[in-house]
Design an enzyme around this catalytic site. Structure first.
Site, PDB file in Angstrom:
ATOM      1  N   HIS A 237      -1.559   0.659  -9.580  1.00 55.61           N
ATOM      2  CA  HIS A 237      -2.127  -1.032  -8.867  1.00 55.61           C
ATOM      3  C   HIS A 237      -2.224  -1.350  -9.840  1.00 55.61           C
ATOM      4  CE1 HIS A 237      -4.268  -0.624  -3.908  1.00 55.61           C
ATOM      5  NE2 HIS A 237      -3.532  -2.286  -4.964  1.00 55.61           N
TER       6      HIS A 237
ATOM      7  N   GLU B 106      -4.172   7.468  -4.966  1.00 59.00           N
ATOM      8  CA  GLU B 106      -4.310   6.715  -5.929  1.00 59.00           C
ATOM      9  C   GLU B 106      -5.976   7.280  -6.878  1.00 59.00           C
ATOM     10  OE1 GLU B 106      -4.344   2.315  -5.787  1.00 59.00           O
ATOM     11  OE2 GLU B 106      -1.471   3.079  -4.865  1.00 59.00           O
TER      12      GLU B 106
ATOM     13  N   ARG C  67       1.392  -1.564  -0.225  1.00 56.25           N
ATOM     14  CA  ARG C  67      -0.237   0.139  -0.008  1.00 56.25           C
ATOM     15  C   ARG C  67       0.837   1.283   0.005  1.00 56.25           C
ATOM     16  NH1 ARG C  67      -3.419  -2.162  -1.705  1.00 56.25           N
ATOM     17  NH2 ARG C  67      -5.277  -3.367  -0.719  1.00 56.25           N
TER      18      ARG C  67
HETATM   19  C1  DGY Z   1      -5.503  -5.888  -3.035  1.00 56.68           C
HETATM   20  O1  DGY Z   1      -6.498  -6.844  -3.197  1.00 56.68           O
HETATM   21  O2  DGY Z   1      -5.631  -5.251  -1.790  1.00 56.68           O
HETATM   22  C2  DGY Z   1      -4.985  -5.464  -3.998  1.00 56.68           C
HETATM   23  O3  DGY Z   1      -4.627  -4.848  -3.711  1.00 56.68           O
HETATM   24  C3  DGY Z   1      -5.875  -4.863  -4.963  1.00 56.68           C
HETATM   25  O4  DGY Z   1      -6.626  -4.085  -4.821  1.00 56.68           O
END
Ligand code: DGY
Length: 337
Positions: free
Chosen positions: A290, A271, A242
């Protein structure tokens, strides 16, 4: 108009296929939103007000919104991460949260490796050089990259995804593996020769540092200015976790000062990343939007798992991948109100 033969009402947001929506429609009145915009936000909130189940990708659910959803029993997020949900408030209300682990592990590890390859071998920068017509002579050492094979790979957070990255590194690229984790991982140590380190030691020894920790209070800005200063100047940082695990301003400063060689980033503090972010102007930074789990196969499997979780939970049965099951107040009765 509500179909009174169906016991439930579900709000679905993004990433569901027609067959998956059909499955939900067998048990519920489904309100589907391909996206939530300023134009349809009021419709979404009005559907949420009578919903028993909420399912979707990138669900932005705040405590204030939750207060407007008195019948809500289950939230099935189409993601492994659930840092975007108010988990404590949901748990206090006895609302079950389910996520989608496992089905995205290998794909997300592939993404990490794509970023490792791209940063080490300067793939985006050199591809752009060709596209822009600047490949005019034999390349020189100014264009050389850095090996992947044999380099020390440091994995911060050796959970399922971290372990899958470690496997690729050790077995595919003969990389010595270092990892951080709350407890040691005997399987990784025996199968891959991985060695556990403190974060500080890992940062100082690794040639490539790959972040794969969940985001929470403990991991907020885990990689800050001091941590970046502890990395080798020849090292690369890859983040598929993240954005807020890294202090992005400190990272920009560290890259500018040459405190580390390169970064491969799939996630950002904000984002979508704005095109005028200093990160987009740095030739030694690879940015992707992402896409950790974003393949057709994996996004479909994630959506299917979320559908299965929601259907099972509404039926009062144990879902496959609950997050807060012990807080869940099962209400295996039919529609209220
Ligand atoms: C998740 O599944 O947490 C990935 O980052 C996709 O959003």
């Amino acid at each position: 108009m509500a179909d009174n033969t169906k016991p439930w009402r579900i709000v679905a947001v993004r990433r569901l296929s027609k067959p998956q929506l059909d499955t939900l429609s067998e048990i519920a009145d489904v309100s589907y939103f391909e996206d939530i915009t300023t134009t349809n936000r009021a419709d979404f909130m009005s559907a949420l007000a009578t919903a028993h189940g909420l399912i979707g990708g990138k669900l932005e659910l705040t405590e204030a919104m939750l207060a407007e959803a008195p019948l809500l029993q289950v939230v099935a997020t189409i993601s492994v991460g659930y840092d975007h949900l108010p988990l404590e408030a949901l748990s206090q209300r006895g609302i079950l949260v389910c996520n989608t682990p496992d089905v995205l592990t290998e794909t997300t590890a592939d993404t990490a490796f794509a970023l490792i390859m791209a940063t080490q071998r300067r793939l985006v920068e050199l591809s752009n050089m060709v596209r822009e017509g600047h490949w005019s002579a034999h390349i020189s050492s100014a264009h050389f990259g850095t090996d992947v094979h044999g380099k020390t790979l440091g994995i911060v957070g050796a959970g399922r995804i971290g372990a899958a990255i470690a496997k690729r590194g050790a077995l595919g690229f003969s990389m010595p593996i270092l990892y951080t984790a709350g407890t040691s991982k005997p399987a990784l140590e025996q199968e891959l020769g991985a060695q556990r380190r403190s974060l500080e030691a890992l940062l100082s020894e690794a040639d490539i540092v790959c972040l794969s920790v969940p985001y929470n209070d403990d991991t907020h800005h885990l990689i800050n200015a001091a941590a970046l200063a502890g990395m080798k100047p020849t090292a690369a940082l890859v983040n598929i976790a993240r954005g807020k695990v890294v202090d992005e301003d400190a990272l920009i400063q560290a890259l500018r000062r040459g405190q580390l060689r390169a970064a491969g980033l799939d996630v950002f503090s904000q984002e979508p990343l704005q095109a005028d972010s200093p990160l987009t102007a740095m030739h030694n930074v690879v940015v992707t939007p992402h896409i950790g789990s974003a393949t057709h196969e994996t996004r479909d499997a994630m959506a299917q798992l979320a559908v299965d979780n929601l259907v099972q939970a509404l039926a009062g049965k144990g879902p496959r991948t609950p997050v807060n099951e012990r807080h869940w107040r099962r209400t295996n009765n039919t529609q209220e109100g």
